[in-house]
Design a protein around this motif. Structure first.
Motif, mmCIF file in Angstrom:
data_model
loop_
_atom_site.group_PDB
_atom_site.id
_atom_site.type_symbol
_atom_site.label_atom_id
_atom_site.label_comp_id
_atom_site.label_asym_id
_atom_site.label_seq_id
_atom_site.Cartn_x
_atom_site.Cartn_y
_atom_site.Cartn_z
ATOM 1 N N VAL A 67 0.914 -1.254 -0.215
ATOM 2 C CA VAL A 67 -0.168 -0.136 -0.102
ATOM 3 C C VAL A 67 0.740 1.240 0.086
ATOM 4 O O VAL A 67 0.678 2.341 -0.690
ATOM 5 N N VAL A 68 2.201 1.224 0.692
ATOM 6 C CA VAL A 68 2.833 2.478 0.687
ATOM 7 C C VAL A 68 3.425 2.702 -0.652
ATOM 8 O O VAL A 68 3.519 3.807 -1.147
ATOM 9 N N ARG A 74 0.978 7.045 -6.761
ATOM 10 C CA ARG A 74 -0.173 7.825 -7.324
ATOM 11 C C ARG A 74 -0.127 9.450 -6.748
ATOM 12 O O ARG A 74 -1.117 9.754 -7.196
ATOM 13 N N ARG A 75 0.348 9.737 -5.964
ATOM 14 C CA ARG A 75 0.519 11.112 -5.368
ATOM 15 C C ARG A 75 -0.970 11.554 -5.021
ATOM 16 O O ARG A 75 -1.339 12.545 -5.351
ATOM 17 N N TYR A 76 -1.474 10.737 -3.816
ATOM 18 C CA TYR A 76 -2.460 11.338 -3.410
ATOM 19 C C TYR A 76 -2.343 12.620 -2.540
ATOM 20 O O TYR A 76 -0.902 12.986 -2.236
ATOM 21 N N PRO A 77 -3.265 13.670 -2.311
ATOM 22 C CA PRO A 77 -2.932 14.662 -1.362
ATOM 23 C C PRO A 77 -2.413 14.202 -0.024
ATOM 24 O O PRO A 77 -3.013 13.090 0.386
#
Length: 175
Positions: A67-68, A74-77
């Motif tokens: 998950v990390v 994906r570069r989530y906020p």
């Protein structure tokens, strides 16, 4: 022969592999202690609790790096990553508390006591639980035990895991 990793560490020095080795060591040490000290029902209850806790830790040791890695790609906020980290940490803390209770039960052993049943949950409602007159609530290990409100029973309890085993009714005539 050692297998080199991209950051030049040996495979057993990586954090995730150390966590896996730690979970396996807890399971092996706990299993040895359970096999040496307990019999039948107690052994089954403690092995079940210990196995569930260690299996959950192993599962999270595989899930966390995956998950990390996805979150980095994906570069989530930043808020999403922090929220995910908080939820993940709370799940790991819950597993650690359950596993700690099992280890304490292994060390302490079952406590035999006399208790009067105050209330009993219907097993169809999601678990076979009983509340005793002193206010404590325990999960009944064997579902086929028939407990009646107001009757007194001799019960073996695992205090930290909140599990009741070895339930026997005290006969009214032999008081």
């Amino acid at each position: 022969m050692s297998f080199p990793t991209p950051d030049n560490r040996k495979w057993y020095r990586k954090k995730r592999n150390a966590a896996r080795i730690g979970a396996a060591a807890i399971w092996l040490a706990g299993s040895a202690a359970i096999a040496a000290a307990y019999s039948a029902d107690e052994r089954l209850v403690l092995w079940t609790q210990l196995g569930i806790g260690c299996a959950a830790l192993l599962f999270f040791s595989f899930l966390t790096p995956y998950v990390v890695r996805l979150a980095k790609r994906r570069r989530y906020p930043k808020g999403y990553n922090l929220l995910f980290a908080a939820v993940f940490a709370s799940m790991l803390l819950y597993i650690a508390v359950l596993l700690g209770g099992t280890v304490l039960d292994i060390a302490q052993g079952p406590v035999t006591t006399k208790a009067t049943v105050a209330d009993r949950w219907d097993p169809r409602r999601g678990g076979d639980q009983v509340r005793f007159a002193d206010g404590s609530t325990y999960e009944v290990f064997k579902e086929y035990v028939r407990l009646e409100k107001g009757h007194t029973y001799t019960v073996k309890l695992f205090k930290h895991s909140k599990i009741a085993i070895g339930i026997e009714r005290i006969d009214v005539n032999n008081r």
